[in-house]
Structures are given as C-alpha cells and as structure tokens.
Design an enzyme around this catalytic site. Structure first.
Site, PDB file in Angstrom:
ATOM      1  N   ALA A   1       1.057  -1.341   0.026  1.00 39.89           N
ATOM      2  CA  ALA A   1       0.342  -0.340  -0.255  1.00 39.89           C
ATOM      3  C   ALA A   1       1.129   1.262   0.346  1.00 39.89           C
ATOM      4  O   ALA A   1       2.116   1.316   0.780  1.00 39.89           O
ATOM      5  CB  ALA A   1      -0.758   0.194   1.346  1.00 39.89           C
TER       6      ALA A   1
ATOM      7  N   GLY B   1       1.437  -5.313   1.298  1.00 37.49           N
ATOM      8  CA  GLY B   1      -0.270  -5.184   0.538  1.00 37.49           C
ATOM      9  C   GLY B   1      -0.368  -5.304  -0.532  1.00 37.49           C
ATOM     10  O   GLY B   1      -0.878  -6.219  -1.898  1.00 37.49           O
TER      11      GLY B   1
ATOM     12  N   GLU C   1      -0.271  -9.033  -0.399  1.00 36.60           N
ATOM     13  CA  GLU C   1      -1.464  -9.626  -0.384  1.00 36.60           C
ATOM     14  C   GLU C   1      -2.421  -9.930  -1.328  1.00 36.60           C
ATOM     15  O   GLU C   1      -2.771 -10.408  -1.885  1.00 36.60           O
ATOM     16  CB  GLU C   1      -2.281  -8.301   1.113  1.00 36.60           C
TER      17      GLU C   1
ATOM     18  N   GLU D   1       3.867  -4.884   7.872  1.00 32.97           N
ATOM     19  CA  GLU D   1       3.001  -3.930   8.158  1.00 32.97           C
ATOM     20  C   GLU D   1       3.602  -4.118   9.497  1.00 32.97           C
ATOM     21  O   GLU D   1       3.920  -2.501   9.781  1.00 32.97           O
ATOM     22  CB  GLU D   1       1.216  -4.393   8.190  1.00 32.97           C
TER      23      GLU D   1
HETATM   24  N1  3HC Z   1       4.215   3.504   0.069  1.00 37.12           N
HETATM   25  C1  3HC Z   1       4.757   5.118  -0.403  1.00 37.12           C
HETATM   26  N2  3HC Z   1       6.174   5.203  -0.667  1.00 37.12           N
HETATM   27  C2  3HC Z   1       7.732   4.213  -0.371  1.00 37.12           C
HETATM   28  C3  3HC Z   1       7.087   2.649   0.254  1.00 37.12           C
HETATM   29  C4  3HC Z   1       5.415   1.949  -0.086  1.00 37.12           C
HETATM   30  N3  3HC Z   1       4.870   1.641   0.257  1.00 37.12           N
HETATM   31  N4  3HC Z   1       7.699   1.893  -0.284  1.00 37.12           N
HETATM   32  C5  3HC Z   1       9.374   2.488  -0.647  1.00 37.12           C
HETATM   33  N5  3HC Z   1       8.951   3.948  -1.144  1.00 37.12           N
HETATM   34  C6  3HC Z   1       8.795   5.196  -1.113  1.00 37.12           C
HETATM   35  C7  3HC Z   1      10.257   5.813  -0.450  1.00 37.12           C
HETATM   36  O1  3HC Z   1       9.898   6.486   0.757  1.00 37.12           O
HETATM   37  C8  3HC Z   1      11.520   6.023  -0.870  1.00 37.12           C
HETATM   38  O2  3HC Z   1      10.703   7.074  -1.572  1.00 37.12           O
HETATM   39  P1  3HC Z   1      11.768   8.309  -2.083  1.00 37.12           P
HETATM   40  O3  3HC Z   1      12.331   8.216  -3.068  1.00 37.12           O
HETATM   41  O4  3HC Z   1      10.959   9.202  -2.286  1.00 37.12           O
HETATM   42  O5  3HC Z   1      12.441   9.581  -0.497  1.00 37.12           O
HETATM   43  C9  3HC Z   1      11.259   5.169  -2.549  1.00 37.12           C
HETATM   44  O6  3HC Z   1      10.021   4.848  -1.896  1.00 37.12           O
HETATM   45  C10 3HC Z   1      12.532   4.162  -2.551  1.00 37.12           C
HETATM   46  O7  3HC Z   1      12.350   3.683  -0.993  1.00 37.12           O
HETATM   47  P2  3HC Z   1      14.164   3.267  -0.454  1.00 37.12           P
HETATM   48  O8  3HC Z   1      14.626   4.255  -0.400  1.00 37.12           O
HETATM   49  O9  3HC Z   1      12.952   2.343   0.832  1.00 37.12           O
HETATM   50  O10 3HC Z   1      14.584   2.166  -1.829  1.00 37.12           O
HETATM   51  P3  3HC Z   1      15.577   0.968  -0.912  1.00 37.12           P
HETATM   52  O11 3HC Z   1      15.780   0.080  -2.139  1.00 37.12           O
HETATM   53  O12 3HC Z   1      16.097   1.147   0.049  1.00 37.12           O
HETATM   54  O13 3HC Z   1      13.591  -0.277  -0.605  1.00 37.12           O
HETATM   55  C11 3HC Z   1      11.845  -1.361   0.165  1.00 37.12           C
HETATM   56  C12 3HC Z   1      13.130  -0.738  -1.465  1.00 37.12           C
HETATM   57  C13 3HC Z   1      12.502  -2.371   0.667  1.00 37.12           C
HETATM   58  C14 3HC Z   1      10.414  -1.849  -0.347  1.00 37.12           C
HETATM   59  C15 3HC Z   1      11.304  -0.635   1.077  1.00 37.12           C
HETATM   60  O14 3HC Z   1      11.338   0.929   0.268  1.00 37.12           O
HETATM   61  C16 3HC Z   1      10.122  -0.998   1.568  1.00 37.12           C
HETATM   62  O15 3HC Z   1      10.338  -1.713   2.746  1.00 37.12           O
HETATM   63  N6  3HC Z   1       9.185   0.163   1.653  1.00 37.12           N
HETATM   64  C17 3HC Z   1       8.392  -0.420   2.364  1.00 37.12           C
HETATM   65  C18 3HC Z   1       7.388  -1.765   2.693  1.00 37.12           C
HETATM   66  C19 3HC Z   1       6.136  -2.360   3.391  1.00 37.12           C
HETATM   67  O16 3HC Z   1       6.544  -1.609   4.317  1.00 37.12           O
HETATM   68  N7  3HC Z   1       4.751  -1.851   2.772  1.00 37.12           N
HETATM   69  C20 3HC Z   1       4.253  -2.058   3.695  1.00 37.12           C
HETATM   70  C21 3HC Z   1       2.549  -1.552   3.262  1.00 37.12           C
HETATM   71  S1  3HC Z   1       1.334  -1.273   4.254  1.00 37.12           S
HETATM   72  C22 3HC Z   1       0.652  -2.337   3.737  1.00 37.12           C
HETATM   73  O17 3HC Z   1       1.020  -2.855   2.629  1.00 37.12           O
HETATM   74  C23 3HC Z   1      -0.675  -2.336   4.341  1.00 37.12           C
HETATM   75  C24 3HC Z   1      -1.764  -3.243   3.231  1.00 37.12           C
HETATM   76  O18 3HC Z   1      -2.129  -4.365   4.573  1.00 37.12           O
HETATM   77  C25 3HC Z   1      -3.063  -2.928   3.258  1.00 37.12           C
END
Ligand code: 3HC
Length: 695
Positions: A63, A102, A105, A125
């Site tokens: 997400a 997500g 998922e 999450e």
């Molecule tokens: N939403 C919005 N922005 C995101 C994002 C996300 N899920 N994941 C990464 N980004 C953005 C980062 O903020 C960053 O933005 P920036 O360049 O403006 O600073 C850009 O994408 C690149 O991210 P990273 O610098 O972290 O890149 P890496 O290559 O080092 O890592 C990654 C990539 C492993 C995918 C890491 O970004 C990460 O762990 N992301 C979060 C994953 C996460 O927690 N997902 C769960 C989201 S909540 C969800 O899905 C709820 C659902 O259950 C309903």
C-alpha cells in the site's frame, strides 16, 4: 499521464503490468486501474487467463504508506484483492524483487504465484504499527499455517522465494524470465483452474496444533508494547474460527484500530524520516568521492571498532600507530574481533581471513599517502587534533577526505591551519562500540558538498543511519540527551530518585534510563561537557551538583564499578545504592529543598518537554536541518523508542500547545525551561513540528 497499469494480451493471456516507480506502491490510481483491467480482461473473449506483474525493480512494496492518515480513496486494497480472487478467469501473480505488505496480499489473492528465484516476500506492516489489512492475516495462514504466518507478520521479516515455496505461499519458482514463465503457465490453465485462496484450508490441516501455535504466540507477545502484534495473533486465530468473509471483516476492524494509534503514526513518521535525512541541500547534485581505502588514526577502542566496521563493508584499512607495540596491540585487537565472530559462528574463517587481509598497520604518516579518506579518532583535545590534521595535510593525496570523529570540538577550528579546508568533515559514530546506527555528519562552513555526500555514502555503506548536524557541543543527539539529563537532575533534587526516573523512562519505552546511560558514558565525561558549556549557561538557571559529588566519591560510572548504580562486574546490571541517595539528601538539605512526591507521568512529561525544547532550539540555531532528523538521531543513537517516533513527533502527538504550556509553567521556577521561540511561531500558524519536515 502514464498509465498506472498497462495491459497487453499475449498467447491469450492478459498481462497487467503495474507501473508506479520506484516500488509500485499500490496507490489509488494503481488500485483503480487494476480493478478496471481485471474487469476488462474478464469481459474480453480473447483472454483465457490473467497475469499481474510489476514493472521495474519490484512487484510491489505494498500500500502507499503516504495515503495512510488521509481520507481513504476507493477502491480500497482489500476490495481490489477480493476482485482479483473473484475473477472468473484464473489470475497468476509473477513476483520479482521485494513483494511486500499489500503487494504480497495482492499476490495471495491471485490463484497462483510464480516467483523469480531472487524474489523476497514479506508482510512488514507491523514495522509501521499496523497489520496486513488486505486479507493477508486470513490468506497467509490458509496457505501456510499459523506458525509461518505469525512468524512473517509478527517479525515483519521478508523470506526468500524458496522458503515461501516450501511454505506453500508460492507455487513455482521460475528458472529464467519470470514474466515469460508466468505467461506460459497462465496460458496452460483452463477456466476451471481458478483456485481462490479464501476457499483453501491447507494451513488448517491440524487445528489443534494451529491453536497451540496461537497460544504460544500469545504467551510470547502478550506483554509486547506493540499493539499491532496482539491484534495480528487475534486475526490469525479468527482465520481458523470464522468463515472467510467474517475473518476479513475481523481483520478490517483490527487494521483500522491499529491505523488510528499513535504508535502507527509514529512508526510511519519514522519510515519517511529515515529516508528524508539524506535530502539536504549539500547533496543535491553532489557525487560522492570514491572511497575504497581508509586510513585510521586514533585511540582504542574506537579505531579497532571502526577498522572492523570498514573491513566488514569491503573497504581496505590502513591503521596508523605511533609505535610498534601499540600497532601490534591494535591489529591484535582487530584480529580478536574476528576470532570472536568466527568462534560464535557469525563469520566463516575464510571470510574473516579475507577481511583481515585488507588491514595494513603502519607507523609513519607517509604511509597514508594513497588512502581516499582518513578518519581521526584521537582524544577530544583540539591541539592533538590540529597536529594530526597538520601531518595529514602534508601527506594525503589531493581530494582525500579528512574526517574527524569529534562530537564536541569545532570542526571549523580544525580547518584553519590546513591547506584543504573543503575536504574536512565530521563523522561522529555514536558509542565506542560503533554498534549504534547513528552517524552524525558534521558539516563545517568550508566543507565541500561532495565531501558531505562522501560522508553520507560511507555511512550508508557501513549500514549506518547518517544525519546531518551543524556544529554544536554533543551535536544533535548529545545536546538533546544533555537537556533530558538536566531535567532529570532537577527532578531528583525536588524529590524523585534516580531509579524512579530511570524506571519511568524505561516504562515509556527507552532502552535505558538517563542515569543508566550516564553510568555507561562516564560521569566524568558529563562533568567535562558541563565545564565546556559553562560559558553558555544562563547564570540565573538552576545548577544541580549531584553528579559532581558522586565523582568526588570516585563513582565515575560503570567503568569504576560504581556511579548512580553499583556494578559487581563490568557487565552486570546495576544495583541501587544508599550512598547515592545520601548524596542526594545532602544536596537537597544544602539547598533547603523539602522533597516532594514526583509521579511517573510528571517525570515523562518533563524529560520529553526538555528534549523537544532542546530540539526546537537546535532548529532555531540551524544545527538540525529539520525536526525529523532529530527524531532519527535520537532513535538510532540514544535509545529513543521507535514506536514513539522521536522527541519532536512525540511533542506533536502530545500537542504543541500542551507542551509549550508545560514548559511555560516549569519556566516560572527556572529559566532553563523557557520555551524556544519556534514553539510560538508554529503554534501561531496552527502547525506542529511536522510542518517543517519538508525536503
Ligand atoms: N509506500 C509509499 N512509498 C514507498 C513505499 C510504500 N509502500 N515503499 C517505498 N516507498 C518509497 C520510499 O519512501 C522512497 O521514497 P523516496 O525515494 O522519495 O525517499 C522510495 O519509495 C524508495 O524506497 P527506499 O529508499 O526504501 O528503497 P529501497 O530499495 O532501499 O527499499 C523497499 C525498497 C524494500 C521496498 C522499502 O522501500 C520498503 O521496505 N518499503 C516499505 C514496504 C512496506 O512496509 N510495505 C507495507 C506497506 S503497508 C501495507 O501494505 C498495508 C496493507 O496491508 C493494507
């Protein structure tokens, strides 16, 4: 505008490609486009099956975290997943890169999952204070059982494609191009091959064992401060006990509960704060200088720890010592670090030997002529540092970066007598063990932007969390900690015990209380800091001398076996001590203070107000670039609980007006508490510190 999802039809397969760089976050545009594309593919008589794939480096990171905390935009991700699962034509997800949250998922809602062998999948999450809210808590255990589902969701750790395949979460691992594999796989499917995950019960085969796993998780995480962890366990239990639809409803309400917590607000703040620290003016357009060989000059244990850190990151190290014995001692210590790692099974003997082969010990400054950077970690004495920099200036190649690790001396002063002030930078590694992640990157007035970029790049390569700091005694983290210690001292004089203060801050989530941290850092160092800062101290502000008196008794902290606590051995936990309380009683008596009851809430409020106020002062003085940098520094360097988001976010969550009014109340009695001007400025504009967290 580029399409969020493009559709091509290949061999009778509709290929839906998500295009939202850099990580294909599933924002409103992607969700709408996915639903439309699924509907169209179902209506298109040319297609027999559907493949969903991500463009670029990853399937999807889940997400869009940026949308949380804002009004929901339809369709929600759970709806999208349900539509995928309900598709009349079979849907195959083709996974590569990191498929997270997500994103995973969505893949679980597909009828089949094919993965690239290097792919990783996960449900992180919990690290954002929430739980998988798009069916993940219901579909994962249906496929993999409770143990694997809980492990993934409670830890947030991604697993490899192989592990996911053995757990039943992935159907096939591709041995070539995952896209081509998925299309061929989908093309071979008939309409009857639909296999909705919500109808599967593979993971429920042994319901008694399933319940035992739930009970064990409740036992283990029952006291966890993370609200989401308890709710994840409830959801996974609901997956077994409720029909699928009911389980999804249960998950939705648990997800929304989590989303509304301060914990989730804090953890989401930290996610973006960590990525924002590198967005500073100096780094715009600056290219880091190449660094492969690093010289080290200084004292143990710092140089030994730095040497190991640099070797672990694949760099070459040239360690300078003044005499053969000292050199043998220092290199011997680095070798012992690796002996220890090998005997603990953390590094193979082969890897340890390879890393040590990149270490060279030298006795002359001349031998540093080929290094790309020198890090000096000599004692905090300006004369020593100036003389080291003078020698280095004479031998280093042009463009080599000169790094000082000082946290209290002025980096600008160090540059004054050398011919290359633009090459000088501060890198303060928090803690002698170099175990804390924080590295404060100290930028002097003459430091060149590409040198700042080099500092950030090196810190990242070492796995650290770099934060820009201007020049201030203690830098950002040290200054904020000093303010909280002073607030604690004032409370001890008024009636709290140091042990009560430590317990209150641990209860709030700190790893250590301020007096435990002070014992670890050394009480004499605190006195030295105060002496350095004395000229800045408002003469009307209260001064507390309990630490001075403890030092007079030889209680310098853990290193002397006694400080605020007694330590039977170097590593034993401290025990409370009557001698300390006698010193406290004498100090109160000397000042005519009648001790009062101090509550846990007051301790927490005062220490946090002092931290936020100091942070606001650092922003006013331009030492910190933005509030979220202070939060990152405190979380990665000083044990501030991540789930509280750092001192500045905590002030925002408590309400800036509330914190400012508390400070004003306290300031009636002591000028130390006078609110920094930034409070009024933000309050006047109806803003919090977060308004300043821009890039
Ligand atoms: N939403 C919005 N922005 C995101 C994002 C996300 N899920 N994941 C990464 N980004 C953005 C980062 O903020 C960053 O933005 P920036 O360049 O403006 O600073 C850009 O994408 C690149 O991210 P990273 O610098 O972290 O890149 P890496 O290559 O080092 O890592 C990654 C990539 C492993 C995918 C890491 O970004 C990460 O762990 N992301 C979060 C994953 C996460 O927690 N997902 C769960 C989201 S909540 C969800 O899905 C709820 C659902 O259950 C309903």
């Amino acid at each position: 505008m580029d399409q969020a999802v493009t559709v091509t039809v290949e061999d009778g397969v509709a290929v839906l490609t998500i295009q939202n760089p850099p990580v294909n976050a599933l924002n409103a545009a992607v969700r709408t486009a996915l639903v439309d594309a699924i509907d169209e593919a179902n209506a298109d008589p040319r297609t027999i099956a559907i493949v969903i794939i991500g463009d670029g480096r990853t399937f999807s990171a889940g997400a869009d975290i940026d949308e949380f905390g804002k009004p929901f935009v339809s369709p929600w991700l759970p709806e999208v997943c349900n539509r995928v699962e309900a598709s009349a034509k079979p849907v195959v997800a083709a996974l590569h890169g990191t498929t997270l949250g997500g994103g995973f998922e969505l893949a679980l809602a597909a009828h089949y999952r094919i993965a690239d062998p290097r792919a990783r999948v996960g449900l992180p999450e919990v690290t954002l204070g929430i739980l998988p809210g798009a069916g993940g808590t219901q579909r994962t255990p249906r496929l993999a059982g409770a143990a694997i589902a809980l492990d993934m969701m409670l830890s947030g750790r991604p697993i490899s494609a192989d592990e996911a395949a053995s757990a039943g979460l992935i159907d096939e691992i591709s041995d070539g191009d995952v896209r081509a594999h998925a299309i061929a796989f989908a093309a071979s499917l008939t309409e009857h091959a639909r296999r909705p995950t919500g109808e599967r019960r593979d993971g429920f085969a042994d319901s008694i064992e399933y319940e035992q796993v739930i009970a064990a998780a409740r036992q283990e995480f029952g006291r966890s401060p993370l609200i989401a962890q308890g709710k994840i366990i409830d959801c996974v239990e609901a997956a077994l006990l409720l029909p699928f639809e009911g389980g999804l409803g249960f998950e939705e309400s648990a997800f929304l509960d989590c989303l509304e917590t301060d914990q989730s607000a804090a953890l989401r703040h930290v996610f973006f704060a960590e990525r924002r620290t590198a967005k500073i003016p100096e780094l715009e357009g600056a290219t880091p200088r190449p660094v492969e060989l690093v010289g080290l000059v200084g004292r143990e244990p710092m140089v030994v720890n730095l040497a190991a850190l640099l070797l672990d990151a694949g760099l070459g190290v040239v360690l300078l010592e003044s005499g053969a014995t000292a050199l043998a001692d220092a290199t011997g210590r680095v070798e012992r670090v690796y002996d220890h790692l090998v005997s603990g099974g953390n590094v193979t003997a082969h890897d340890a030997a390879e890393r040590l082969s990149r270490l060279t010990g030298v006795l002359q400054y001349d031998a540093l002529s080929s290094v790309d950077m020198v890090i000096e970690a000599t004692p905090e004495d300006m004369d020593i540092k100036k003389s080291v920099f003078g020698y280095l200036d004479g031998v280093l190649k042009p463009g080599a970066v000169l790094v000082t690790t000082t946290s209290c001396l002025d980096v600008n002063d160090l540059t004054q007598h050398i011919s290359r002030p633009q090459d000088v930078l501060g890198l303060h590694f928090n803690g002698p063990g170099a175990s804390a992640k924080l590295v404060e990157v100290v930028v002097g007035t003459t430091t060149a932007p590409d040198v700042v970029a080099t500092g950030f790049a090196l810190a990242k390569r070492l796995g650290k969390a770099p934060v820009r700091s201007g020049i201030a005694d203690g830098l950002i983290g040290g200054a904020v900690m000093a303010a909280s210690r002073h607030a604690a001292d004032l409370l001890v004089e008024e009636g709290a015990t140091p042990y009560q203060i430590d317990a209150a801050m641990r209860a709030w989530g700190f790893a250590l209380g301020p007096y435990q941290a002070l014992d670890a850092a050394g009480l004499d160092n605190e006195l030295a800091r105060r002496a350095r800062m004395a000229h800045l101290w408002d003469p009307t502000a209260k001064v507390v001398q309990i630490t001075d008196k403890l030092c007079e008794l030889g209680r310098f902290g853990r290193k002397s076996g006694a400080g605020y606590y007694d330590y039977a051995t170097q590593n034993s936990p401290g025990t409370e001590n009557d001698e300390v309380m006698a010193v406290v009683a004498l100090e109160r008596q000397a000042k005519g203070i009648v001790p009062r009851e101090v509550s846990q809430a007051e301790i927490q409020d005062r220490l946090l107000a002092a931290m936020a106020n100091e942070g606001a002062g650092l922003l006013d003085r331009g030492i910190a670039h933005r509030p979220s940098d202070i939060d990152v520094a405190m979380i990665h360097g000083h044990g501030f609980p991540r789930a509280r988001g750092g001192p500045m976010l905590s002030a925002d969550l408590a309400g800036l007006l509330t914190v400012r009014n508390r400070l004003r109340d306290y300031a009636m009695d002591d000028v130390f508490w006078t609110p920094a001007p930034l409070f009024d400025e933000l309050i006047k504009n109806g803003q919090g510190f977060d308004a300043l967290n821009t890039v």
